[in-house]
Design an enzyme around this catalytic site. Structure first.
Site, PDB file in Angstrom:
ATOM      1  N   GLU A  26      -9.878 -27.157 -36.422  1.00 50.24           N
ATOM      2  CA  GLU A  26     -10.487 -26.838 -35.134  1.00 50.24           C
ATOM      3  C   GLU A  26     -11.335 -28.025 -34.698  1.00 50.24           C
ATOM      4  O   GLU A  26     -11.865 -28.768 -35.540  1.00 50.24           O
ATOM      5  CB  GLU A  26     -11.366 -25.578 -35.294  1.00 50.24           C
ATOM      6  CG  GLU A  26     -12.114 -25.197 -34.021  1.00 50.24           C
ATOM      7  CD  GLU A  26     -12.705 -23.792 -34.069  1.00 50.24           C
ATOM      8  OE1 GLU A  26     -12.589 -23.112 -35.108  1.00 50.24           O
ATOM      9  OE2 GLU A  26     -13.292 -23.373 -33.042  1.00 50.24           O
ATOM     10  N   ASN A  71     -12.774 -20.579 -31.908  1.00 53.98           N
ATOM     11  CA  ASN A  71     -13.599 -20.310 -30.738  1.00 53.98           C
ATOM     12  C   ASN A  71     -13.519 -21.457 -29.725  1.00 53.98           C
ATOM     13  O   ASN A  71     -13.645 -21.243 -28.518  1.00 53.98           O
ATOM     14  CB  ASN A  71     -15.058 -20.105 -31.167  1.00 53.98           C
ATOM     15  CG  ASN A  71     -15.218 -18.877 -32.054  1.00 53.98           C
ATOM     16  OD1 ASN A  71     -14.380 -17.978 -32.064  1.00 53.98           O
ATOM     17  ND2 ASN A  71     -16.313 -18.822 -32.802  1.00 53.98           N
ATOM     18  N   ASN A 171      -7.685 -16.714 -29.027  1.00 56.20           N
ATOM     19  CA  ASN A 171      -8.365 -16.592 -30.319  1.00 56.20           C
ATOM     20  C   ASN A 171      -9.453 -15.522 -30.237  1.00 56.20           C
ATOM     21  O   ASN A 171     -10.274 -15.541 -29.304  1.00 56.20           O
ATOM     22  CB  ASN A 171      -9.030 -17.933 -30.678  1.00 56.20           C
ATOM     23  CG  ASN A 171      -9.844 -17.843 -31.957  1.00 56.20           C
ATOM     24  OD1 ASN A 171      -9.279 -17.749 -33.042  1.00 56.20           O
ATOM     25  ND2 ASN A 171     -11.165 -17.845 -31.836  1.00 56.20           N
ATOM     26  N   GLU A 172      -9.454 -14.622 -31.189  1.00 51.94           N
ATOM     27  CA  GLU A 172     -10.516 -13.613 -31.355  1.00 51.94           C
ATOM     28  C   GLU A 172     -11.018 -13.062 -30.020  1.00 51.94           C
ATOM     29  O   GLU A 172     -12.233 -13.035 -29.762  1.00 51.94           O
ATOM     30  CB  GLU A 172     -11.677 -14.206 -32.168  1.00 51.94           C
ATOM     31  CG  GLU A 172     -11.272 -14.508 -33.593  1.00 51.94           C
ATOM     32  CD  GLU A 172     -12.438 -14.844 -34.539  1.00 51.94           C
ATOM     33  OE1 GLU A 172     -13.568 -15.065 -34.059  1.00 51.94           O
ATOM     34  OE2 GLU A 172     -12.186 -14.872 -35.761  1.00 51.94           O
ATOM     35  N   TYR A 243     -13.453 -13.204 -43.255  1.00 51.87           N
ATOM     36  CA  TYR A 243     -14.253 -14.072 -44.125  1.00 51.87           C
ATOM     37  C   TYR A 243     -15.148 -13.194 -44.981  1.00 51.87           C
ATOM     38  O   TYR A 243     -15.598 -12.143 -44.532  1.00 51.87           O
ATOM     39  CB  TYR A 243     -15.142 -15.006 -43.292  1.00 51.87           C
ATOM     40  CG  TYR A 243     -14.378 -15.971 -42.414  1.00 51.87           C
ATOM     41  CD1 TYR A 243     -13.900 -17.163 -42.918  1.00 51.87           C
ATOM     42  CD2 TYR A 243     -14.144 -15.675 -41.075  1.00 51.87           C
ATOM     43  CE1 TYR A 243     -13.202 -18.059 -42.113  1.00 51.87           C
ATOM     44  CE2 TYR A 243     -13.445 -16.570 -40.254  1.00 51.87           C
ATOM     45  CZ  TYR A 243     -12.978 -17.757 -40.785  1.00 51.87           C
ATOM     46  OH  TYR A 243     -12.283 -18.640 -39.989  1.00 51.87           O
ATOM     47  N   GLU A 291      -6.852 -16.733 -40.068  1.00 55.50           N
ATOM     48  CA  GLU A 291      -8.149 -17.247 -40.527  1.00 55.50           C
ATOM     49  C   GLU A 291      -8.577 -16.395 -41.712  1.00 55.50           C
ATOM     50  O   GLU A 291      -8.751 -15.181 -41.575  1.00 55.50           O
ATOM     51  CB  GLU A 291      -9.215 -17.171 -39.427  1.00 55.50           C
ATOM     52  CG  GLU A 291      -9.027 -18.186 -38.326  1.00 55.50           C
ATOM     53  CD  GLU A 291     -10.212 -18.238 -37.363  1.00 55.50           C
ATOM     54  OE1 GLU A 291     -11.357 -18.016 -37.798  1.00 55.50           O
ATOM     55  OE2 GLU A 291      -9.951 -18.489 -36.175  1.00 55.50           O
ATOM     56  N   GLN A 348     -11.101 -23.488 -43.124  1.00 53.93           N
ATOM     57  CA  GLN A 348     -10.238 -24.424 -42.433  1.00 53.93           C
ATOM     58  C   GLN A 348      -9.752 -25.462 -43.439  1.00 53.93           C
ATOM     59  O   GLN A 348      -9.769 -25.159 -44.629  1.00 53.93           O
ATOM     60  CB  GLN A 348     -10.989 -25.026 -41.259  1.00 53.93           C
ATOM     61  CG  GLN A 348     -11.391 -23.947 -40.232  1.00 53.93           C
ATOM     62  CD  GLN A 348     -11.903 -24.481 -38.914  1.00 53.93           C
ATOM     63  OE1 GLN A 348     -11.851 -25.659 -38.612  1.00 53.93           O
ATOM     64  NE2 GLN A 348     -12.438 -23.565 -38.083  1.00 53.93           N
TER      65      GLN A 348
END
Ligand code: AHR
Length: 498
Positions: A26, A71, A171-172, A243, A291, A348
């Site tokens: 990212e 993000n 994304n999200e 996570y 992720e 990542q």
């Protein structure tokens, strides 16, 4: 302590898609600038890519890398990162409150992927933008020539199309922190309309719709059901993100978190199948766990970070031995549903919650989590076999019936090899694991690799990069179709058999 694993070559979960060993870059912290790209570094090549980092990425054999966010993508204008570098604009980057210099963009990333031996998974911005930007980006990347955006790409020096096959629809988008956050209906409609035109530009692409940002989201799993209700016909995958952290220093619970990941995967599959049933659908929606990792060590430092810097050291978790064990368990969780989890990205890859760390103007080294990811990526190919596990169990305050043994076997018919991945979660006792490979005939041990350390909090640093490092001194021994091995307490094990 004793445990048993029984596998049979006829009891197949599914073929493992190599893309479950993907990762993620990212525009965040020092992932790009000072990570994969550092012109002027002693190892930088003519394009400014760090060769020391490329060597470690190649070692991981990661087959696909998600880009450019995260993000970040929800506020990104991809046009800012293409064309002559001198003309590119610096922008305020609102997701991470930094300055984005835009000296690295998608053409540089495509070039880096070629050198790293990996392919790109490209995300489009469905936060501040939508269908129009998404279709233009597909045209820029994938259309051969003879149209405005494909000719623009050629004028930027990239005559051959990048031929990017896998695309994330934002994304999200379920997260209130996301730039352009949407309700499930708003996102579902935007994703559908974007998907349609993206596939009209290039019908060969595959699309990932945004699922929930974690199992803990209040909108889970209604989010998935609604989004797929809109997009079922147009997408091939739904994403999962998760996570874990050990903020309260409760290691037995931390190591059991992969059981929650099992539950998350199971629930998303159930939701996909529910939508399929409701639509009388023909195809299965697959899962892209794009992720996943441990992330918590750097949270406090990030809260104190000064805004509006270029490539500050954000999300630089220094991983310890117990983090590597949980990463191993999370890999096993995905292998246990190899029939439906077809892509995944360790988030990542470099510097930002990453297996690879660099020092600016300095060296590159492997964090503890590098090793289970490496072993799975190199040896975890073929078919995942149903693991019949008999193991003593323990309870924590929040998770009960946690098996001390977490394990799976993988059969690689082409290489004539079976690989057993196994974690002993016990913090006190070694485990004698007996594996029964009844249908395979006599076995021979190729290697028993062990990642172990007495101190769960041991870390690798630039000065001491080998504190936590695997060795091949495991004692696995075969007797016919039975394989007996000692799994040291708190250890990750890879037993390769032929
Ligand atoms: O990987 C770090 C961040 O975690 C990503 O930008 C975002 O998608 C997630 O919340």
């Amino acid at each position: 302590m004793k445990a048993k694993l029984t596998v049979d070559k006829d009891f197949v979960i599914g073929k493992i898609d190599k893309r479950i060993y993907g990762s993620f870059i990212e525009h965040l912290g020092r992932a790009v600038y000072g990570g994969i790209y550092e012109p002027g570094h002693a190892t930088a090549d003519e394009q400014g890519f760090r060769e020391d980092v490329l060597a470690l990425v190649r070692e991981l054999q990661t087959p696909i890398v998600r880009y450019p966010g995260g993000n970040f993508v929800s506020g990104y204008n991809w046009e800012d990162g293409v064309g002559p570098v001198e003309a590119r604009k610096k922008r305020l980057e609102l997701a991470w409150r930094t300055i984005e210099p835009n000296t690295f963009g998608l053409n540089e990333f495509a070039g880096w992927c070629r050198k790293a031996g990996t392919e790109a998974m490209m995300a489009v911005n469905l936060g501040t933008r939508g269908a129009d930007e998404a279709r233009n980006l597909v045209e820029y990347c994938n259309h051969p020539s003879g149209s405005y955006y494909s000719d623009l790409r050629a004028s930027h020096g990239c005559h051959a199309p990048h031929a990017i096959k896998t695309w994330c629809l934002g994304n999200e988008m379920d997260g209130p922190w996301q730039i352009g956050h949407k309700t499930a209906h708003e996102y579902g409609r935007t994703a559908l309309e974007s998907a349609k035109v993206m596939k009209w530009v290039d019908p060969t692409i595959e699309l990932v719709a945004c699922g929930s940002s974690s199992l803990g989201m209040k909108t889970f799993p209604e989010w998935e059901a609604t989004v797929l209700d809109h997009t079922y016909e147009q997408v091939e995958y739904i994403s999962l993100h998760q996570y874990y952290g050990n903020r309260d220093g409760d290691s037995p619970t931390f190591l059991a978190r992969s059981l929650e990941m099992d539950q998350f995967i199971h629930s998303v599959i159930a939701t996909c199948d529910y939508v399929k049933a409701r639509k009388r659908g023909k195809k299965d929606i697959h899962l892209s766990f794009d992720e996943w990792n441990v992330w918590y060590h750097s949270n406090e430092a990030d809260r104190q970070m000064e805004p509006w810097q270029v490539a500050p050291p954000q999300l630089e978790d220094v991983y310890n031995h117990e983090d590597a064990l949980l990463v191993g368990c999370m890999l096993i969780s995905m292998l246990k549903r190899a029939d439906r989890v077809k892509m995944a990205c360790l988030a990542q890859l470099v510097n930002v919650i990453a297996p690879i760390m660099t020092a600016n103007d300095g060296g590159a080294w492997r964090q503890t989590i590098f090793y289970p990811f490496l072993h799975a990526s190199v040896y975890g190919h073929g078919e995942a076999l149903v693991p019949l596990v008999q193991s003593p169990k323990y309870d924590t305050k929040t998770i009960t019936d946690v098996p001390y043994l977490e394990s799976i076997a993988v059969y690689n018919e082409a290489r004539g090899e079976v690989t057993i991945f196994a974690v002993n979660r016990s913090l006190d006792e070694a485990m004698t694991l007996q594996s029964d490979l009844r249908s395979f005939g006599d076995c021979r041990v190729i290697a028993h690799t062990v990642l172990e350390h007495d101190d769960l909090k041991a870390v690798n640093t630039e000065a001491q990069p080998d504190t936590v490092k695997p060795h091949d001194g495991g004692d696995a021994a075969a007797d016919g179709t039975l394989v007996t091995a000692t799994l040291p307490r708190q250890s990750w094990n890879v037993i390769r058999l032929s």
